[in-house]
Motif scaffolding. Structure first.
Motif, PDB file in Angstrom:
ATOM      1  N   ILE A 179       2.468  -2.435  26.612  1.00 31.24           N
ATOM      2  CA  ILE A 179       3.914  -2.266  26.563  1.00 31.24           C
ATOM      3  C   ILE A 179       4.183  -0.811  26.207  1.00 31.24           C
ATOM      4  N   SER A 180       4.916  -0.126  27.088  1.00 32.64           N
ATOM      5  CA  SER A 180       5.241   1.280  26.882  1.00 32.64           C
ATOM      6  C   SER A 180       3.942   2.086  26.702  1.00 32.64           C
ATOM      7  N   GLY A 212       6.272   9.320  22.090  1.00 31.78           N
ATOM      8  CA  GLY A 212       4.949   9.879  22.338  1.00 31.78           C
ATOM      9  C   GLY A 212       4.686  10.185  23.797  1.00 31.78           C
ATOM     10  N   LEU A 213       5.644   9.900  24.662  1.00 29.67           N
ATOM     11  CA  LEU A 213       5.420  10.096  26.100  1.00 29.67           C
ATOM     12  C   LEU A 213       6.200  11.276  26.677  1.00 29.67           C
ATOM     13  N   TYR A 214       7.111  11.874  25.883  1.00 28.48           N
ATOM     14  CA  TYR A 214       8.023  12.877  26.438  1.00 28.48           C
ATOM     15  C   TYR A 214       7.333  14.019  27.175  1.00 28.48           C
ATOM     16  N   LEU A 240      22.171   1.213  27.049  1.00 28.46           N
ATOM     17  CA  LEU A 240      21.891   1.828  25.746  1.00 28.46           C
ATOM     18  C   LEU A 240      20.547   2.539  25.848  1.00 28.46           C
ATOM     19  N   LEU A 241      20.563   3.857  25.648  1.00 26.84           N
ATOM     20  CA  LEU A 241      19.310   4.601  25.569  1.00 26.84           C
ATOM     21  C   LEU A 241      18.888   4.627  24.105  1.00 26.84           C
ATOM     22  N   THR A 242      17.619   4.340  23.859  1.00 26.22           N
ATOM     23  CA  THR A 242      17.162   4.485  22.480  1.00 26.22           C
ATOM     24  C   THR A 242      15.672   4.800  22.461  1.00 26.22           C
ATOM     25  N   ARG A 243      15.147   5.060  21.277  1.00 27.91           N
ATOM     26  CA  ARG A 243      13.781   5.593  21.162  1.00 27.91           C
ATOM     27  C   ARG A 243      12.927   4.742  20.251  1.00 27.91           C
ATOM     28  N   ILE A 244      11.665   4.618  20.645  1.00 29.86           N
ATOM     29  CA  ILE A 244      10.689   3.861  19.878  1.00 29.86           C
ATOM     30  C   ILE A 244       9.459   4.731  19.656  1.00 29.86           C
ATOM     31  N   GLY A 245       8.572   4.226  18.806  1.00 26.69           N
ATOM     32  CA  GLY A 245       7.249   4.828  18.733  1.00 26.69           C
ATOM     33  C   GLY A 245       6.889   5.456  17.401  1.00 26.69           C
ATOM     34  N   ALA A 246       5.709   5.088  16.905  1.00 21.33           N
ATOM     35  CA  ALA A 246       5.165   5.688  15.690  1.00 21.33           C
ATOM     36  C   ALA A 246       4.093   6.697  16.076  1.00 21.33           C
ATOM     37  N   GLU A 290      10.057   2.767  14.460  1.00 22.38           N
ATOM     38  CA  GLU A 290       9.841   1.368  14.857  1.00 22.38           C
ATOM     39  C   GLU A 290       9.805   1.210  16.384  1.00 22.38           C
ATOM     40  N   SER A 291       9.291   0.064  16.805  1.00 22.38           N
ATOM     41  CA  SER A 291       9.233  -0.268  18.238  1.00 22.38           C
ATOM     42  C   SER A 291       9.780  -1.663  18.491  1.00 22.38           C
TER      43      SER A 291
END
Lengths: 335, 352
Positions: B235-236, B201-203, B141-147, B157-158
């Protein structure tokens, strides 16, 4: 789709095996204090039997909490199922699943499932595998009238229709979701009416008559195999016992209603059809009954003679590959 | 107990730099080339589905362009745009993965997991166990996090901790292009369900990435900066908040080791505990909320297993126990930053 003598014997033997498994195996499971979460499909035998008669070993089914009949009709060994109900290592699932998770991947049986309608997208996914790998297999998603109102079913019907996947959505409408009558919970007269919303054929059949189910399922399976996409078939049936075998269905339904459906018993209807036509004799059918009785006694003995799992089994098969010590680190486990 | 760092800071002898986003795309492309059972399902991952005849092919390429170009190479039978039906297509991906495919499904934002959690919790995570080991579920499962983007509470959310809590699932949190590619390849090749958390935020971040396919080990952390006075666990994206804080701390004469967690299940506790035994202090920096979090878990583990080595209580710098706010004026307080980490470390070091 003419049924020959061997087909007729298979239909009857399968239905009797399901009935005997439910009526013999479930009380035995209760006596061993193994589980109260066992759901009998007695009364509903014609549905899985009439459908699975069209399936090969390679085809897939995904089943419900009331799934012993689906498993048996798909060819899962009742001895291994009995051992599973008794929590033995020789069970289909090594005693890790029980009644609500019976699976046999070698038979295309993707599991009974404890969450209503949760197995439906698994059948859709198996059908996707078949389509992408050009395997020619179909997948049957069984669900009940309760499951008919779950969102995941509706998403799955839409997805299967959009992608023209070889799925048969089979609703076993036995009239009750636990104690809730279908006419209370369903916004339309028939579950099958909802097929129109997803651009697929939908129809309902007499789910007590294995010949009616067989004929209807034949069309749905043929359509799926031809690459024409999914079908929604609703089978009107009845469960003879409560939601589980330990609750009292007379708190929400009448004795008269039960008698009406018992009078339309699928085994009885089968006999009334084949015996006058001289297709099978009473003696032949009685012999199948006796053989099935013996099969159940053998299954119970096999299960009782099988070992219970050893404690370290607790940590087995959680993952293919994961550090085992992580499963108990910090938990102060004794084993 | 392993003490070596199995995941290096960066690859040796590589000069090519690419973005985090492109590292994800390259990993998907190379795995789909390697193994034809790898398929990709998700919303808008190609875009303009069914409009090929109008010349629209991959005009969109995913909400964050991580899947751009894949449909041209692999076609619409392997790159499957789905209706907005996460429960159905995540469930179907699990069903396909249990019957011979290696399906990768994309959940656009982790905040949306509520609509398909049942499939992850009750099918993907439990099937193998419930079925007595009969089935493998090689599902990703690919998914995305980050505020930090003014996207408010439902797109920021993270909460990887929710997934770490579930036996049967694995999870990875790549922090740079090198780990993004190596961990995605590892996730796809792994025979268990793996949740892969991309940080929004890392893309755009650039980094050294080998051109050839490679898999980094699941469940292993790495040290990205050596130090002797305190262990910072990131983390991340928080890994880079930790390195920023470490640079500040160095000016004050405090030497911080920075560990990049990389996996949230299994968690590489040994790597952390080995470090804490030498630094005697630990601060976990987590963009997730603090209660029942990865940060809490690591602190508990350190307290249990390295109690006698500690000079100060295990400590956390995390988001608050609130939803993610919209206004940048508030969001800037929400996401942990280097100043908060520096302050937390100073509190531990000055403790007497």
């Amino acid at each position: 789709m003419e049924l020959d003598r061997d087909n007729l014997i298979w239909l009857y033997r399968t239905m009797v095996t399901i009935r005997r498994f439910e009526e013999r195996g479930i009380p035995e499971t209760g006596q061993r204090r193994m589980s109260a979460s066992v759901h009998s499909s007695a009364g509903q035998e014609a549905v899985p039997t009439g459908i699975c008669a069209h399936l090969t070993k390679e085809d897939y089914i995904a089943s419900t909490h009331r799934g012993h009949g689906h498993a048996i009709a798909k060819g899962v060994d009742p001895k291994l199922m009995m051992a599973e109900l008794f929590g033995r290592t020789t069970g289909t699932n090594k005693g890790k699943g029980g009644s609500m998770h019976i699976a046999d991947m070698s038979k295309g049986m993707l599991g009974t499932n404890g969450v209503v309608a949760a197995s439906v997208p698994l059948a859709v996914g198996a059908a996707l595998t078949s389509k992408l790998k050009k395997l020619g297999r179909v997948a049957v998603a069984f669900f009940g009238d309760g499951g008919a109102n779950q969102g995941v079913l509706h998403e799955s019907m839409n997805l299967a229709a959009v992608w023209k996947l070889p799925v048969i959505f089979c609703c076993e409408n036995n009239g009750y979701a636990e104690s809730t009558p279908v006419e209370y919970a369903l916004s339309v007269p028939n579950v099958a009416d909802r097929a129109a919303g997803y651009g697929m054929p939908g129809f309902h059949v007499d789910g007590m008559d294995v010949f009616a189910v067989y004929e209807a399922a034949g069309q749905a399976v043929a359509r799926a195999r031809a690459g024409l996409g999914p079908t929604l078939m609703e089978c009107r049936t009845y469960r003879y016992y409560g939601h589980t075998v330990f609750d009292n269905p007379l708190t929400y339904r009448t004795k008269e209603e039960e008698a009406f459906w018992r009078n339309r018993d699928p085994l009885k209807l089968f006999r009334e059809r084949v015996m006058p036509e001289g297709l099978l004799t009473a003696e032949e059918l009685d012999r199948i009954d006796r053989e099935t009785d013996q099969l159940m006694e053998d299954a119970i003995k096999f299960a009782d003679d099988s070992p219970l799992p050893e404690a370290p089994q607790l940590y087995e098969d959680v993952y293919v590959n994961y550090p085992k010590e992580m499963m108990k680190r910090g938990a102060n486990m004794e084993i | 107990m392993t003490t070596a760092t199995p995941v290096p800071m960066s690859p040796v002898g590589v000069t090519r730099q690419i973005r985090y986003r492109d590292a994800i795309n390259e990993a998907l492309r190379q795995e789909m080339e390697r193994d034809e059972t790898v398929i990709l399902l998700g919303e808008d991952i190609a875009g303009a589905a069914g409009r090929e005849h109008l010349g629209f092919v991959d005009s969109w390429g995913g909400a964050f362009r991580t899947t751009q170009g894949l449909i041209q190479q692999f076609g619409n039978q392997r790159v499957l745009d789905t209706p907005l039906s996460e429960a159905a297509f995540v469930g179907a991906a699990i069903g396909a993965s249990s019957t011979g495919m290696r399906a990768v499904a994309e959940l656009m934002f982790v905040d949306f997991v509520g609509v398909c959690m049942d499939q992850l919790l009750n099918n993907a995570a439990k099937m193998r166990y419930m079925f007595g080991g009969q089935v493998k579920v090689p599902f990703t499962l690919l998914t995305r996090i980050g505020a930090g983007f003014g996207s408010a509470a439902q797109h920021s959310e993270s909460f990887y901790s929710i997934f770490s809590h579930i036996p049967g699932l694995k999870g990875v949190v790549p922090s740079d292009p090198y780990t993004a590619k190596g961990l995605l390849i590892a996730a796809i090749r792994d025979d268990d369900p793996v949740v892969y958390f991309e940080h929004k935020g890392l893309y755009g971040d650039m980094g050294l990435v080998p051109e050839e396919p490679y898999a980094l080990p699941l469940g292993k952390a790495r040290t990205v900066r050596q130090g002797t006075d305190v262990t910072l666990v990131g983390i991340s994206r928080m890994t880079w908040v930790c390195t920023e804080a470490a640079a500040e701390l160095a000016k004050a004469g405090i030497s911080a080791q920075v560990i990049d967690l990389l996996s949230v299940s299994p968690i590489d506790y040994d790597h952390i505990i080995d470090s804490v035994r030498r630094t005697h202090r630990v601060v976990v920096v987590d963009e997730d909320t603090p209660i029942c979090s990865i940060a809490s878990d690591i602190c508990a583990r350190v307290a249990e297993e390295a109690f006698d080595h500690l000079d100060a209580p295990p400590s956390r710098v995390t988001a608050p126990h609130t939803p993610v706010p919209y206004s940048r004026a508030l969001e800037n307080y929400y996401v942990p930053n280097a100043a908060r980490v520096v302050k937390a470390v100073q509190g531990l070091v000055n403790r007497k």
